[in-house]
Design an enzyme around this catalytic site. Structure first.
Site, mmCIF file in Angstrom:
data_model
loop_
_atom_site.group_PDB
_atom_site.id
_atom_site.type_symbol
_atom_site.label_atom_id
_atom_site.label_comp_id
_atom_site.label_asym_id
_atom_site.label_seq_id
_atom_site.Cartn_x
_atom_site.Cartn_y
_atom_site.Cartn_z
ATOM 1 N N LYS A 78 0.848 -1.206 0.000
ATOM 2 C CA LYS A 78 0.000 0.000 0.000
ATOM 3 C C LYS A 78 0.878 1.248 0.000
ATOM 4 O O LYS A 78 1.869 1.319 0.735
ATOM 5 C CB LYS A 78 -0.891 -0.017 1.250
ATOM 6 C CG LYS A 78 -1.879 1.153 1.315
ATOM 7 C CD LYS A 78 -2.766 1.046 2.551
ATOM 8 C CE LYS A 78 -3.769 2.184 2.629
ATOM 9 N NZ LYS A 78 -4.623 2.089 3.840
ATOM 10 N N SER A 147 -9.355 2.461 2.909
ATOM 11 C CA SER A 147 -8.366 3.135 2.102
ATOM 12 C C SER A 147 -7.394 2.182 1.413
ATOM 13 O O SER A 147 -6.675 2.597 0.513
ATOM 14 C CB SER A 147 -7.582 4.113 2.981
ATOM 15 O OG SER A 147 -6.853 3.422 3.981
ATOM 16 N N SER A 171 -10.067 0.250 7.171
ATOM 17 C CA SER A 171 -9.379 0.356 5.881
ATOM 18 C C SER A 171 -8.805 -0.936 5.322
ATOM 19 O O SER A 171 -8.355 -0.959 4.181
ATOM 20 C CB SER A 171 -8.263 1.404 5.959
ATOM 21 O OG SER A 171 -8.794 2.711 5.862
#
Lengths: 432, 432
Positions: A78, A147, A171
């Site tokens: 990420k 996210s 997330s």
């Protein structure tokens, strides 16, 4: 398995072939790169990927000795996690082209274990809620959630077997539920956060995403150096407390159905399944989480607000503004609520092997603007408990619906074992 | 106060003059810069300082409205704390010339409150124990302590009224004791750590250094946004538990004398002072701290070890090697000890307003190689309690000896108030 389909292997299957040198790291990386080339224009999971960088790592691994449990496995990172060899932009134009001076501790651990850093996956803005460019691979008109949007979508779309995300509210679990993959948020403090961009210091947690529980367990074991996480097997069916949470009114019909079907199937498989009634203090957790998250976020993102306000989204500026209004007195009061609930939940979890709860309100919302609600994740994150979203069901629009396995604090091995048991019992539901 | 001696003002005195515009930020900065120019070749407190950068900030503050409680105060920043406008080298050749992309959250808070970022102060290597170049301003043949060496020395030498440090073991309290200044380690979690280079995630804490307790309270109030920290006054003399700790055998005669004199003076001033006997679990804290610190450090510094091993000191490589040998089982067992001791100490601290303990084994050791032992700080850091080293006494070599005030977790305002009361009662000892 025909040639050029190695990207569909589970991490565990691929790791076994790689260990026996029956599959080369380069061949696996090539298949994953080919899949990305084929699908990326629709899915848009990647913030940065460099095929040469990937193949250099893979060839070096093929030419050398076995390095560790992740030898040759391509892993998405990420883009809020620092990498010394790839730019890290945190999902914000403020950091366009930014190049960290180090690898995050989790990236170092992956390299040490022989993993191939595949590239950086799309994150919503600074790991908060303003969306990235990624689409849900099951239906590109829907959000993948956020996210950790790119990590969940890339794993779901067979671009990589494993990826790292983060979770401050929901997330990791939410996008995993929306994309039909396994998302695991370890106990707070279990995985080192050095090099992970901070959102909320007392909540931020690394997340791990794969297509099977045993795959995320493999990654968790390698990153943490805890071999006990690898042994995901229960001796007997677990005792399960079902806890719909005080946010149950926000659950869509598909989530009602998921929890009811899961209870029925797991019970039929031998689990002792009972509904759990919780102390009213748990009704305050979601709001307490929000105040704690936003006040801490206003501190952590103070530099961006001060130096680059025009490059923050309006919604993030608004959230920071909310956080700046949370007084120390309110913040402290919410911490007291959290501490009390943590003591209570520890007692509750001494009575069960696991709790079963919703992963998300329902299927992924339509459109890419709204990454969905973390309402079913906030409380668990605040409680610091290990949580696993297990893909199980399909909603009315044909999109995935997960359910959440929650374990006792720092009992991550047992929680993963429970999740793996649940995952296998629900196999028949997934195939429908 | 004659012209060109403003650098000797306390932060509180200077802040009052600045607020009334009776002293300009530029004049104060000039005096501090002059002091640095005069003394830096002996003290070597600064890793990076740029007079133009300082004066630009000061002039902008003088030309604008009052910004906040730190308006115009020059503040030193330990060089493990990121600054967007100044290089940040973490005390390591690995990061020579490194320029962070952001200000740490604490730096943003200081800027927002009107503080002048004076420059970066010397830290020992990566905030661990291998020394920096700084000398003790009271006697340059002695260490200033570490790892916040430059911050303690710069404040002690009147180069700045305030500075930020960090503490993982004893890195703020120990140099503060050795340099004769006030060092305050807040409750773990009170001050945001975004942009502070990680050593040990569950232990690292920002530290604040000044020449008076009310000065560090001013800085703590501004950085945390907690105005209650500013009001450092007790209504009546405190109840004090003296706890020599299980490491008392390592205390030098001057530390014996400091604790005995303090007990006598504070008792005569009206405090209820009693010796406290502690549960044997506290004897395990220093060793537990070391194992937890070193294992976490091996994770946090994994990148440096992997990519730049030859640029780490031999002693740090050895410590990381130790940390890599601490198994998850040992680490978890030490966490259990810490959790148990935290519960016990909370009960103990419900019986007293404060505990009084040694700050350090004794005066600063001779030579610059050894920054001294954190043995009297490890346990308190692991317990996450607010701690203040109060300068009070002078040892046989004429060097300062502090004593440590310890408060209940998250009761930082009361702890600072106790420390201020102790500081004032010991005024006569300091003047001897």
């Amino acid at each position: 398995m025909p040639a050029r389909h190695h990207h569909r292997l589970s991490a565990l299957e691929a790791a076994a072939l790689l260990r026996r040198r029956e599959l080369s790291a380069e061949a696996l990386a090539q298949d994953c790169l080919a899949r990305i080339a084929e699908r990326e224009t629709q899915v848009r999971a990647w913030a940065h990927i460099d095929a040469d960088h990937v193949l250099r790592q893979a060839r070096a691994l093929d030419a050398g000795p076995l390095r560790g449990p992740l030898h040759g496995l391509p892993i998405g990172i990420k883009d809020v996690i620092d990498t010394a060899e790839l730019p890290t932009q945190y999902g914000s134009p403020i950091y366009a082209g930014h190049q960290p001076a180090w690898d995050a501790a989790c990236v170092t651990a992956i390299r040490r274990a022989g993993g191939v850093i595949m590239g950086k996956t799309v994150t919503s803005e600074l790991a908060t809620s303003y969306r990235g460019k990624t689409a849900n691979p099951h239906n590109p008109a829907h959000t993948p959630g956020g996210s950790s949007s790119g990590s969940a979508a890339a794993v779901a779309d067979f671009m990589v077997p494993l990826a790292l995300g983060t979770q401050t509210g929901g997330s990791t679990l939410r996008p995993s539920s929306f994309c039909g993959v396994v998302g695991y948020k370890p106990s707070f403090g279990l995985l080192n956060r050095h090099g992970v961009k901070q959102v909320s210091e007392s909540l931020d947690t690394l997340g791990l995403i794969g297509r099977a529980v045993t795959d995320v367990a493999l990654l968790a074991g390698a990153v943490s150096g805890r071999s006990e996480l690898l042994h995901c097997a229960l001796r007997e069916p677990p005792t399960i407390g079902i806890w719909r949470t005080f946010e149950w009114r926000e659950a869509a019909p598909e989530t009602h159905a998921a929890l009811e079907t899961a209870a029925r199937v797991l019970s039929a498989a031998g689990a002792a399944v009972t509904e759990r009634v919780m102390d009213p203090v748990f009704a305050e957790l979601a709001a307490a989480h929000k105040d704690i998250q936003f006040r801490e976020m206003a501190e952590a993102l103070g530099y961006e607000l001060r130096a680059h306000p025009e490059q923050l989204s309006a919604s993030l500026r608004e959230s920071i503004g909310y956080g700046m209004q949370v007084t120390p007195q309110v913040y402290d009061a919410k911490r007291v609520i959290a501490a009390r609930a943590r003591r209570l939940i520890d007692g509750v979890l001494s009575e069960y092997d696991m709790l079963l709860a919703p992963s998300a309100p329902g299927e992924a919302p339509h459109g890419l603007e709204d990454t969905g609600s973390p309402v079913f994740n906030r409380g668990w994150t605040l409680l610091r408990l290990p949580c696993v979203s297990v893909p199980a069901f399909t909603g009315p629009r044909g999109l995935p619906v997960g359910i959440q396995v929650v374990g006792r604090y720092w009992h991550d091995a047992k929680t993963l074992a429970c999740a793996e048991w649940v995952y296998r019992q629900l196999e028949s539901c997934r195939q429908r």
